[in-house]
Design a protein around this motif. Structure first.
Motif, PDB file in Angstrom:
ATOM      1  N   LEU A   1       0.793  -1.537  -0.154  1.00 51.32           N
ATOM      2  CA  LEU A   1       0.118   0.051  -0.302  1.00 51.32           C
ATOM      3  C   LEU A   1       1.050   1.625  -0.315  1.00 51.32           C
ATOM      4  O   LEU A   1       1.896   1.307   0.614  1.00 51.32           O
ATOM      5  CB  LEU A   1      -0.902   0.069   1.088  1.00 51.32           C
ATOM      6  CG  LEU A   1      -1.662  -1.374   1.178  1.00 51.32           C
ATOM      7  CD1 LEU A   1      -2.806  -0.628   2.654  1.00 51.32           C
ATOM      8  CD2 LEU A   1      -2.762  -1.962   0.893  1.00 51.32           C
ATOM      9  N   SER A   2       0.406   2.125  -0.909  1.00 55.73           N
ATOM     10  CA  SER A   2       1.163   3.217  -0.810  1.00 55.73           C
ATOM     11  C   SER A   2       0.627   4.420  -0.813  1.00 55.73           C
ATOM     12  O   SER A   2      -0.558   4.284  -1.793  1.00 55.73           O
ATOM     13  CB  SER A   2       2.724   3.030  -1.955  1.00 55.73           C
ATOM     14  OG  SER A   2       3.721   4.377  -1.961  1.00 55.73           O
ATOM     15  N   GLY A   3       1.857   6.193  -1.566  1.00 56.48           N
ATOM     16  CA  GLY A   3       0.736   6.647  -1.727  1.00 56.48           C
ATOM     17  C   GLY A   3       0.848   7.745  -1.011  1.00 56.48           C
ATOM     18  O   GLY A   3       1.907   7.629  -0.075  1.00 56.48           O
ATOM     19  N   HIS A   4       0.605   9.199  -1.240  1.00 56.34           N
ATOM     20  CA  HIS A   4       1.126  10.170  -0.646  1.00 56.34           C
ATOM     21  C   HIS A   4       0.849  10.253   1.006  1.00 56.34           C
ATOM     22  O   HIS A   4      -0.518   9.598   1.090  1.00 56.34           O
ATOM     23  CB  HIS A   4       0.203  11.530  -0.902  1.00 56.34           C
ATOM     24  CG  HIS A   4       1.226  12.429  -2.184  1.00 56.34           C
ATOM     25  ND1 HIS A   4       2.363  12.018  -2.477  1.00 56.34           N
ATOM     26  CD2 HIS A   4       0.462  12.511  -3.612  1.00 56.34           C
ATOM     27  CE1 HIS A   4       2.633  12.640  -4.011  1.00 56.34           C
ATOM     28  NE2 HIS A   4       1.788  12.467  -4.251  1.00 56.34           N
ATOM     29  N   SER A   5       0.881  11.003   1.982  1.00 54.21           N
ATOM     30  CA  SER A   5       0.534  10.852   3.281  1.00 54.21           C
ATOM     31  C   SER A   5      -0.417  11.578   3.097  1.00 54.21           C
ATOM     32  O   SER A   5      -1.074  12.846   2.502  1.00 54.21           O
ATOM     33  CB  SER A   5       1.527  11.789   4.454  1.00 54.21           C
ATOM     34  OG  SER A   5       2.836  10.854   4.493  1.00 54.21           O
ATOM     35  N   GLY A   6      -2.022  11.448   3.762  1.00 55.75           N
ATOM     36  CA  GLY A   6      -3.181  12.095   4.177  1.00 55.75           C
ATOM     37  C   GLY A   6      -3.433  10.811   3.094  1.00 55.75           C
ATOM     38  O   GLY A   6      -5.097  11.688   3.119  1.00 55.75           O
ATOM     39  N   VAL A   7      -3.361  10.624   2.358  1.00 58.76           N
ATOM     40  CA  VAL A   7      -4.108   9.333   1.346  1.00 58.76           C
ATOM     41  C   VAL A   7      -5.497   8.862   1.699  1.00 58.76           C
ATOM     42  O   VAL A   7      -6.372   8.505   0.968  1.00 58.76           O
ATOM     43  CB  VAL A   7      -4.198   8.768  -0.233  1.00 58.76           C
ATOM     44  CG1 VAL A   7      -3.661   9.898  -0.393  1.00 58.76           C
ATOM     45  CG2 VAL A   7      -2.930   8.030   0.141  1.00 58.76           C
ATOM     46  N   GLY A   8      -5.026   8.019   2.827  1.00 60.27           N
ATOM     47  CA  GLY A   8      -6.096   7.445   3.683  1.00 60.27           C
ATOM     48  C   GLY A   8      -5.860   6.094   3.566  1.00 60.27           C
ATOM     49  O   GLY A   8      -6.481   4.958   4.169  1.00 60.27           O
ATOM     50  N   LYS A   9      -3.931   5.650   3.842  1.00 65.10           N
ATOM     51  CA  LYS A   9      -3.962   4.598   4.026  1.00 65.10           C
ATOM     52  C   LYS A   9      -3.839   3.908   5.104  1.00 65.10           C
ATOM     53  O   LYS A   9      -4.543   3.155   5.757  1.00 65.10           O
ATOM     54  CB  LYS A   9      -2.273   4.225   3.762  1.00 65.10           C
ATOM     55  CG  LYS A   9      -2.482   4.287   2.106  1.00 65.10           C
ATOM     56  CD  LYS A   9      -0.838   4.203   2.032  1.00 65.10           C
ATOM     57  CE  LYS A   9       0.389   5.517   2.539  1.00 65.10           C
ATOM     58  NZ  LYS A   9       0.702   4.839   4.239  1.00 65.10           N
ATOM     59  N   SER A  10      -3.584   4.630   6.365  1.00 62.75           N
ATOM     60  CA  SER A  10      -3.457   4.295   7.745  1.00 62.75           C
ATOM     61  C   SER A  10      -4.989   4.339   7.972  1.00 62.75           C
ATOM     62  O   SER A  10      -5.056   3.828   8.589  1.00 62.75           O
ATOM     63  CB  SER A  10      -2.796   5.666   8.065  1.00 62.75           C
ATOM     64  OG  SER A  10      -1.013   5.685   8.060  1.00 62.75           O
ATOM     65  N   THR A  11      -5.771   4.916   7.361  1.00 57.75           N
ATOM     66  CA  THR A  11      -7.375   5.044   8.162  1.00 57.75           C
ATOM     67  C   THR A  11      -7.780   3.183   7.916  1.00 57.75           C
ATOM     68  O   THR A  11      -8.194   3.155   8.148  1.00 57.75           O
ATOM     69  CB  THR A  11      -7.973   6.354   6.855  1.00 57.75           C
ATOM     70  OG1 THR A  11      -7.795   7.162   7.739  1.00 57.75           O
ATOM     71  CG2 THR A  11      -9.746   5.897   7.840  1.00 57.75           C
ATOM     72  N   TYR A  12      -7.741   3.401   6.434  1.00 57.04           N
ATOM     73  CA  TYR A  12      -8.266   1.610   6.219  1.00 57.04           C
ATOM     74  C   TYR A  12      -7.682   0.360   6.513  1.00 57.04           C
ATOM     75  O   TYR A  12      -8.321   0.039   7.243  1.00 57.04           O
ATOM     76  CB  TYR A  12      -7.722   2.130   4.082  1.00 57.04           C
ATOM     77  CG  TYR A  12      -7.785   0.579   4.152  1.00 57.04           C
ATOM     78  CD1 TYR A  12      -8.662  -0.183   3.750  1.00 57.04           C
ATOM     79  CD2 TYR A  12      -6.901  -0.404   3.903  1.00 57.04           C
ATOM     80  CE1 TYR A  12      -9.283  -0.982   3.463  1.00 57.04           C
ATOM     81  CE2 TYR A  12      -7.313  -1.765   3.445  1.00 57.04           C
ATOM     82  CZ  TYR A  12      -8.328  -2.144   3.046  1.00 57.04           C
ATOM     83  OH  TYR A  12      -8.514  -3.627   2.307  1.00 57.04           O
ATOM     84  N   ILE A  13      -6.378   0.863   7.226  1.00 58.76           N
ATOM     85  CA  ILE A  13      -5.801  -0.295   8.185  1.00 58.76           C
ATOM     86  C   ILE A  13      -6.121   0.152   9.168  1.00 58.76           C
ATOM     87  O   ILE A  13      -6.322  -1.314   9.905  1.00 58.76           O
ATOM     88  CB  ILE A  13      -4.046  -0.232   7.911  1.00 58.76           C
ATOM     89  CG1 ILE A  13      -3.456  -0.251   6.306  1.00 58.76           C
ATOM     90  CG2 ILE A  13      -4.042  -1.185   8.978  1.00 58.76           C
ATOM     91  CD1 ILE A  13      -2.031  -0.026   6.953  1.00 58.76           C
ATOM     92  N   GLN A  14      -6.615   1.256   9.852  1.00 60.03           N
ATOM     93  CA  GLN A  14      -6.597   1.124  10.750  1.00 60.03           C
ATOM     94  C   GLN A  14      -8.543   0.610  11.073  1.00 60.03           C
ATOM     95  O   GLN A  14      -9.593   0.279  12.144  1.00 60.03           O
ATOM     96  CB  GLN A  14      -7.350   2.541  11.060  1.00 60.03           C
ATOM     97  CG  GLN A  14      -7.552   3.062  12.446  1.00 60.03           C
ATOM     98  CD  GLN A  14      -6.537   3.093  14.059  1.00 60.03           C
ATOM     99  OE1 GLN A  14      -5.337   3.289  13.857  1.00 60.03           O
ATOM    100  NE2 GLN A  14      -6.465   1.989  14.928  1.00 60.03           N
ATOM    101  N   GLN A  15      -9.068   0.343   9.838  1.00 60.81           N
ATOM    102  CA  GLN A  15     -10.769  -0.204  10.305  1.00 60.81           C
ATOM    103  C   GLN A  15     -10.603  -2.388   9.507  1.00 60.81           C
ATOM    104  O   GLN A  15     -10.956  -2.397  10.345  1.00 60.81           O
ATOM    105  CB  GLN A  15     -11.498   0.371   8.455  1.00 60.81           C
ATOM    106  CG  GLN A  15     -11.849   2.181   9.036  1.00 60.81           C
ATOM    107  CD  GLN A  15     -12.317   2.532   6.738  1.00 60.81           C
ATOM    108  OE1 GLN A  15     -12.399   1.687   6.546  1.00 60.81           O
ATOM    109  NE2 GLN A  15     -13.095   3.464   7.290  1.00 60.81           N
TER     110      GLN A  15
END
Length: 309
Positions: A180-194
């Protein structure tokens, strides 16, 4: 025993052994891979051989690394001529993209896709934050969706807030190791948190001053998915410079160009000013999108400026 590297924090690594136990491991002596200059000799996703140290602390020594199936690298932030391996032995790479808060440029998307093409890693583009898109962003998305699906890439339109297409995204990751990659703030961590509510990952807001995300992940880390498969979370990437690529081979990593370069009049055609260029003819005919061709020319210029050829 054999083990898989789940996290690297510099001098220590978290590895999962064949016995299902996690160990804190360090490298035995000087560990370098012949012919490969990298700032991190071992990366998340690597298969290694470990020796368990005696004692109650579950420590281990990494004694060897197995050959990699593939890997994705970026330019080292500290040394332009060195690599930094983002992850190894992955089945697919998923790029999270947002068209606002923050905006992901098409140039960044194209550089990421080229990096995946170079190392034979299938790429999927996930446009997140569908819930905040208005008419302008929807038009941009539809144009980009048509562009990238037209050259063979999978595109998803998602929202972490409404759940739009989240089931489809989860299905794509089933029983696979996904980067999973992308700029900070695009929702990666939010997705993993879910997926893993107990992780309490940091999710940082987008900087109002710059419009870019602020880094919430410091080191790459792998997680086991509940339904099978693995995901690798990577630090938010603001810029992705390509390494080990020459001007002559760049067009080979554009799928729509790759299928036409054998039809060019010259074998070493750079698709710029040469006569009989099949790529330029395809651009003129609208078969190859002008936006992609302009990305190609911009990257050619960058390669020349950085003396990568």
């Amino acid at each position: 025993m054999k083990a898989i590297v789940y996290k690297s924090t510099g001098s220590w690594y978290q590895v999962k052994g064949e016995d299902g136990t996690f160990y804190s491991a360090r490298i035995k002596g000087i560990f370098k891979i012949d012919g490969f200059t990298s700032t991190n000799p071992i990366a998340v996703g690597d298969l290694v051989e470990i020796a368990i140290e005696p004692g109650p602390e579950q420590h281990a020594i990494i004694e060897a690394i197995e050959p990699r199936n593939n890997y994705v690298i970026r330019q080292s932030p500290h040394h332009r001529k060195h690599h930094h391996i983002i992850a190894a032995n992955i089945d697919q790479s998923i790029l999270f993209i947002t068209l606002k808060q923050p905006r992901t440029s098409q140039g960044f998307i194209d550089r990421f896709l080229i990096a995946c093409e170079m190392y034979h890693v299938p790429a999927i583009l996930v446009f997140n934050k569908a819930d905040i898109y208005r008419e302008k962003e929807m038009q941009q998305f539809q144009q980009l969706e048509a562009l990238y699906t037209g050259i063979g890439y999978r595109v998803l339109f998602c929202s972490m807030v409404t759940g739009q297409n989240m089931a489809a995204l989860q299905q794509l990751m089933h029983q696979k190791t996904s980067l999973l990659s992308g700029h900070s703030g695009v929702g990666k961590s939010t997705y993993i948190q879910q997926i893993f509510p107990s992780l309490a990952l940091k999710t940082l807001a987008v900087s109002e001053w710059s419009g870019k995300g602020m880094h919430s992940t410091t080191f790459a880390e792998m997680f086991d998915l509940p339904e099978g498969g693995k995901i690798i979370d990577t630090p938010g990437i603001r810029e992705l410079a390509l390494v080990d690529i020459s001007r002559q081979e760049l067009s080979h990593y554009f799928p729509e160009m790759r299928e036409r370069i054998t039809q060019c009049q010259f074998n070493n055609c750079l698709h710029m000013y040469e006569p009989g260029c099949a790529v330029k003819q395809a651009v003129d005919a609208g078969i190859i999108a002008e936006e992609r061709y302009f990305s190609y020319l911009k990257l050619l210029e960058a390669i020349d400026e950085n003396n990568w050829a």
